[in-house]
Motif scaffolding. Sequence first.
Motif, PDB file in Angstrom:
ATOM      1  N   LEU A  39       0.989  -0.667  -0.238  1.00 41.47           N
ATOM      2  CA  LEU A  39       0.102   0.445  -0.089  1.00 41.47           C
ATOM      3  C   LEU A  39       1.157   1.160  -0.125  1.00 41.47           C
ATOM      4  O   LEU A  39       1.140   2.096  -0.475  1.00 41.47           O
ATOM      5  CB  LEU A  39      -0.914   0.028   1.363  1.00 41.47           C
ATOM      6  CG  LEU A  39      -2.276   0.922   1.204  1.00 41.47           C
ATOM      7  CD1 LEU A  39      -3.035   0.854  -0.026  1.00 41.47           C
ATOM      8  CD2 LEU A  39      -2.352   1.114   2.502  1.00 41.47           C
ATOM      9  N   PRO A  40       1.578   1.947   1.030  1.00 43.04           N
ATOM     10  CA  PRO A  40       3.126   2.704   0.572  1.00 43.04           C
ATOM     11  C   PRO A  40       3.624   2.585  -0.945  1.00 43.04           C
ATOM     12  O   PRO A  40       3.718   4.067  -1.302  1.00 43.04           O
ATOM     13  CB  PRO A  40       3.722   2.343   1.969  1.00 43.04           C
ATOM     14  CG  PRO A  40       3.224   1.335   3.184  1.00 43.04           C
ATOM     15  CD  PRO A  40       2.390   0.797   1.893  1.00 43.04           C
ATOM     16  N   GLN A  41       4.080   1.683  -1.204  1.00 42.79           N
ATOM     17  CA  GLN A  41       4.421   1.207  -2.384  1.00 42.79           C
ATOM     18  C   GLN A  41       3.535   2.322  -3.716  1.00 42.79           C
ATOM     19  O   GLN A  41       3.916   3.139  -4.474  1.00 42.79           O
ATOM     20  CB  GLN A  41       5.128   0.112  -3.305  1.00 42.79           C
ATOM     21  CG  GLN A  41       5.824  -0.167  -1.999  1.00 42.79           C
ATOM     22  CD  GLN A  41       6.579  -2.003  -2.252  1.00 42.79           C
ATOM     23  OE1 GLN A  41       5.429  -2.418  -3.518  1.00 42.79           O
ATOM     24  NE2 GLN A  41       6.822  -2.518  -1.793  1.00 42.79           N
ATOM     25  N   LEU A  42       2.541   1.955  -3.356  1.00 44.52           N
ATOM     26  CA  LEU A  42       1.163   2.518  -4.490  1.00 44.52           C
ATOM     27  C   LEU A  42       0.882   3.785  -4.446  1.00 44.52           C
ATOM     28  O   LEU A  42       0.984   4.645  -4.951  1.00 44.52           O
ATOM     29  CB  LEU A  42       0.390   1.487  -4.484  1.00 44.52           C
ATOM     30  CG  LEU A  42       0.385  -0.004  -4.966  1.00 44.52           C
ATOM     31  CD1 LEU A  42      -0.637  -0.962  -5.065  1.00 44.52           C
ATOM     32  CD2 LEU A  42       0.985   0.431  -6.216  1.00 44.52           C
ATOM     33  N   ILE A  43       0.672   3.977  -3.378  1.00 50.94           N
ATOM     34  CA  ILE A  43      -0.172   5.765  -2.504  1.00 50.94           C
ATOM     35  C   ILE A  43       0.713   6.528  -1.972  1.00 50.94           C
ATOM     36  O   ILE A  43       0.208   7.583  -1.399  1.00 50.94           O
ATOM     37  CB  ILE A  43      -1.591   5.322  -1.827  1.00 50.94           C
ATOM     38  CG1 ILE A  43      -1.585   4.866  -0.071  1.00 50.94           C
ATOM     39  CG2 ILE A  43      -2.533   4.068  -2.532  1.00 50.94           C
ATOM     40  CD1 ILE A  43      -2.606   4.714   0.632  1.00 50.94           C
ATOM     41  N   GLY A  44       2.402   6.114  -1.262  1.00 48.86           N
ATOM     42  CA  GLY A  44       2.818   6.508  -0.051  1.00 48.86           C
ATOM     43  C   GLY A  44       2.617   6.765   1.111  1.00 48.86           C
ATOM     44  O   GLY A  44       1.327   6.068   1.503  1.00 48.86           O
ATOM     45  N   LYS A  45       3.771   6.849   2.290  1.00 50.14           N
ATOM     46  CA  LYS A  45       3.779   6.542   2.729  1.00 50.14           C
ATOM     47  C   LYS A  45       2.474   6.915   3.890  1.00 50.14           C
ATOM     48  O   LYS A  45       2.221   6.257   4.902  1.00 50.14           O
ATOM     49  CB  LYS A  45       5.020   7.020   3.780  1.00 50.14           C
ATOM     50  CG  LYS A  45       5.123   6.159   4.919  1.00 50.14           C
ATOM     51  CD  LYS A  45       6.393   6.647   5.888  1.00 50.14           C
ATOM     52  CE  LYS A  45       6.674   6.534   6.837  1.00 50.14           C
ATOM     53  NZ  LYS A  45       8.613   6.717   7.761  1.00 50.14           N
ATOM     54  N   GLY A  46       1.858   8.392   3.813  1.00 49.44           N
ATOM     55  CA  GLY A  46       1.505   8.855   4.622  1.00 49.44           C
ATOM     56  C   GLY A  46       0.014   8.615   4.310  1.00 49.44           C
ATOM     57  O   GLY A  46      -0.626   8.191   5.238  1.00 49.44           O
ATOM     58  N   ARG A  47      -0.300   8.179   3.414  1.00 51.11           N
ATOM     59  CA  ARG A  47      -1.392   7.847   2.726  1.00 51.11           C
ATOM     60  C   ARG A  47      -1.754   6.157   3.772  1.00 51.11           C
ATOM     61  O   ARG A  47      -3.319   6.201   3.965  1.00 51.11           O
ATOM     62  CB  ARG A  47      -2.033   8.335   1.435  1.00 51.11           C
ATOM     63  CG  ARG A  47      -2.589   9.480   0.811  1.00 51.11           C
ATOM     64  CD  ARG A  47      -2.375   9.842  -0.529  1.00 51.11           C
ATOM     65  NE  ARG A  47      -2.919  10.825  -1.396  1.00 51.11           N
ATOM     66  CZ  ARG A  47      -2.995  11.417  -2.199  1.00 51.11           C
ATOM     67  NH1 ARG A  47      -1.967  10.410  -3.265  1.00 51.11           N
ATOM     68  NH2 ARG A  47      -2.874  12.159  -1.953  1.00 51.11           N
ATOM     69  N   ALA A  48      -0.778   5.483   3.467  1.00 48.43           N
ATOM     70  CA  ALA A  48      -1.227   4.429   3.540  1.00 48.43           C
ATOM     71  C   ALA A  48      -0.926   3.910   5.203  1.00 48.43           C
ATOM     72  O   ALA A  48      -1.997   3.224   5.856  1.00 48.43           O
ATOM     73  CB  ALA A  48      -0.120   3.441   3.420  1.00 48.43           C
ATOM     74  N   MET A  49      -0.367   5.160   5.870  1.00 49.54           N
ATOM     75  CA  MET A  49      -0.483   4.835   7.904  1.00 49.54           C
ATOM     76  C   MET A  49      -1.884   5.358   7.739  1.00 49.54           C
ATOM     77  O   MET A  49      -2.142   4.729   8.470  1.00 49.54           O
ATOM     78  CB  MET A  49       0.699   6.683   7.899  1.00 49.54           C
ATOM     79  CG  MET A  49       2.672   5.518   8.460  1.00 49.54           C
ATOM     80  SD  MET A  49       2.364   4.526   9.221  1.00 49.54           S
ATOM     81  CE  MET A  49       4.310   4.568   9.404  1.00 49.54           C
ATOM     82  N   GLU A  50      -2.683   6.962   6.796  1.00 47.23           N
ATOM     83  CA  GLU A  50      -3.770   6.547   7.950  1.00 47.23           C
ATOM     84  C   GLU A  50      -4.666   5.719   6.941  1.00 47.23           C
ATOM     85  O   GLU A  50      -5.418   5.697   7.856  1.00 47.23           O
ATOM     86  CB  GLU A  50      -3.940   7.787   6.851  1.00 47.23           C
ATOM     87  CG  GLU A  50      -5.491   8.655   7.044  1.00 47.23           C
ATOM     88  CD  GLU A  50      -5.806  10.246   6.000  1.00 47.23           C
ATOM     89  OE1 GLU A  50      -6.850  10.331   6.287  1.00 47.23           O
ATOM     90  OE2 GLU A  50      -4.863  10.468   5.903  1.00 47.23           O
ATOM     91  N   LEU A  51      -4.763   5.289   5.938  1.00 44.97           N
ATOM     92  CA  LEU A  51      -5.433   3.995   6.320  1.00 44.97           C
ATOM     93  C   LEU A  51      -6.076   3.459   6.176  1.00 44.97           C
ATOM     94  O   LEU A  51      -7.084   2.784   7.067  1.00 44.97           O
ATOM     95  CB  LEU A  51      -5.934   4.197   4.164  1.00 44.97           C
ATOM     96  CG  LEU A  51      -6.934   3.023   3.642  1.00 44.97           C
ATOM     97  CD1 LEU A  51      -7.964   4.312   3.779  1.00 44.97           C
ATOM     98  CD2 LEU A  51      -6.287   2.969   2.428  1.00 44.97           C
ATOM     99  N   ILE A  52      -5.012   2.814   7.423  1.00 44.38           N
ATOM    100  CA  ILE A  52      -4.258   1.336   7.419  1.00 44.38           C
ATOM    101  C   ILE A  52      -4.854   1.856   9.847  1.00 44.38           C
ATOM    102  O   ILE A  52      -5.205   0.495  10.135  1.00 44.38           O
ATOM    103  CB  ILE A  52      -2.813   0.941   8.272  1.00 44.38           C
ATOM    104  CG1 ILE A  52      -2.587   0.071   6.515  1.00 44.38           C
ATOM    105  CG2 ILE A  52      -2.438   0.086   9.274  1.00 44.38           C
ATOM    106  CD1 ILE A  52      -1.010  -0.373   6.276  1.00 44.38           C
ATOM    107  N   MET A  53      -4.451   2.528   9.844  1.00 41.36           N
ATOM    108  CA  MET A  53      -4.514   3.492  11.634  1.00 41.36           C
ATOM    109  C   MET A  53      -5.843   4.030  12.172  1.00 41.36           C
ATOM    110  O   MET A  53      -6.978   3.851  12.703  1.00 41.36           O
ATOM    111  CB  MET A  53      -3.632   4.053  11.754  1.00 41.36           C
ATOM    112  CG  MET A  53      -1.505   4.183  11.473  1.00 41.36           C
ATOM    113  SD  MET A  53      -0.676   5.071  12.536  1.00 41.36           S
ATOM    114  CE  MET A  53      -0.584   5.849  11.194  1.00 41.36           C
ATOM    115  N   THR A  54      -6.532   4.573  10.474  1.00 41.13           N
ATOM    116  CA  THR A  54      -7.917   4.620  11.194  1.00 41.13           C
ATOM    117  C   THR A  54      -8.375   3.545  10.482  1.00 41.13           C
ATOM    118  O   THR A  54     -10.143   3.154  11.190  1.00 41.13           O
ATOM    119  CB  THR A  54      -8.429   5.948   9.817  1.00 41.13           C
ATOM    120  OG1 THR A  54      -8.409   5.386   8.445  1.00 41.13           O
ATOM    121  CG2 THR A  54      -7.292   7.275  10.436  1.00 41.13           C
ATOM    122  N   ALA A  55      -8.453   2.801   9.431  1.00 41.17           N
ATOM    123  CA  ALA A  55      -9.026   0.906   9.092  1.00 41.17           C
ATOM    124  C   ALA A  55     -10.584   1.927   7.750  1.00 41.17           C
ATOM    125  O   ALA A  55     -11.860   0.655   8.212  1.00 41.17           O
ATOM    126  CB  ALA A  55     -10.011   0.314  10.713  1.00 41.17           C
TER     127      ALA A  55
END
Length: 260
Positions: free
Chosen positions: A150-166
């Motif tokens: 997911l970070p590879q595809l959309i970037g670290k920050g967006r992936a962090m948000e998407l995973i942490m907020t579920a």
Amino acid sequence: MNFNNILFETENGITTITINRPNKLNALNIETIEELHNAFKKAEKDKETKVIIVTGSGEKAFVAGADISEFANFSVEEGKQLALKGQTILFDFVENLAKPVIAAVNGFALGGGLELAMACHFRVASDNAKMGLPEVSLGVIPGYGGTQRLPQLIGKGRAMELIMTASMIDATQALNYGLVNHVTTQEELLPLCEKLATKIANNSLVAISTAIKAINANYKDGVNGFHTEIKGFGTCFGTDDFTEGTTAFLQKRKANFPGK
């Protein structure tokens, strides 16, 4: 080869693998993961297959996640082995497949479903698609490569948000993030994927396989993707496809690649 949970069909050089557990929203259980491995392996070896499309049956879900009932009581070691085996036989296997794999994402692609879609070489979504990695809401993290792809595809920050907020995102947001390449209606999803597959199939599959390997090399620790590209570029010069492609270009005709 008989399957209980998937459908396998090959036509005009395109193999379509459909996860067929609509009563479970196509959730991935252990049996389905093993069947998918066997199906992808079969398609890769099949000389008629040039491109693979993977999708889910019904109108509600691509894959709505893993089958939680199977691992709710697992120990730490059992959890590790579940992730290790799944990544090895399916998710990493698909990512490194020699033949192109397109994910036709219809409806929900959550957890293991999104992880499967991300393991494919690119994704096309229906306009009713919803995507996310909700694992932290269950007290666990994505285990089939989600924290890496997911970070590879959309970037670290967006992936962090998407995973942490579920959280889930819709198809339009997924397109804006670069998670999917195209968004279309549900009725046009498979036709669009087939159109893209046909366009791919007209090119040198030997060169495409080499390109997949070179692109993936950029994301592997300790591997120099540029070196992989140089080696692959040189190797192409020794193929019948290169001879046919360059000859056809110089003769101003359409190439008929032999695939070797």
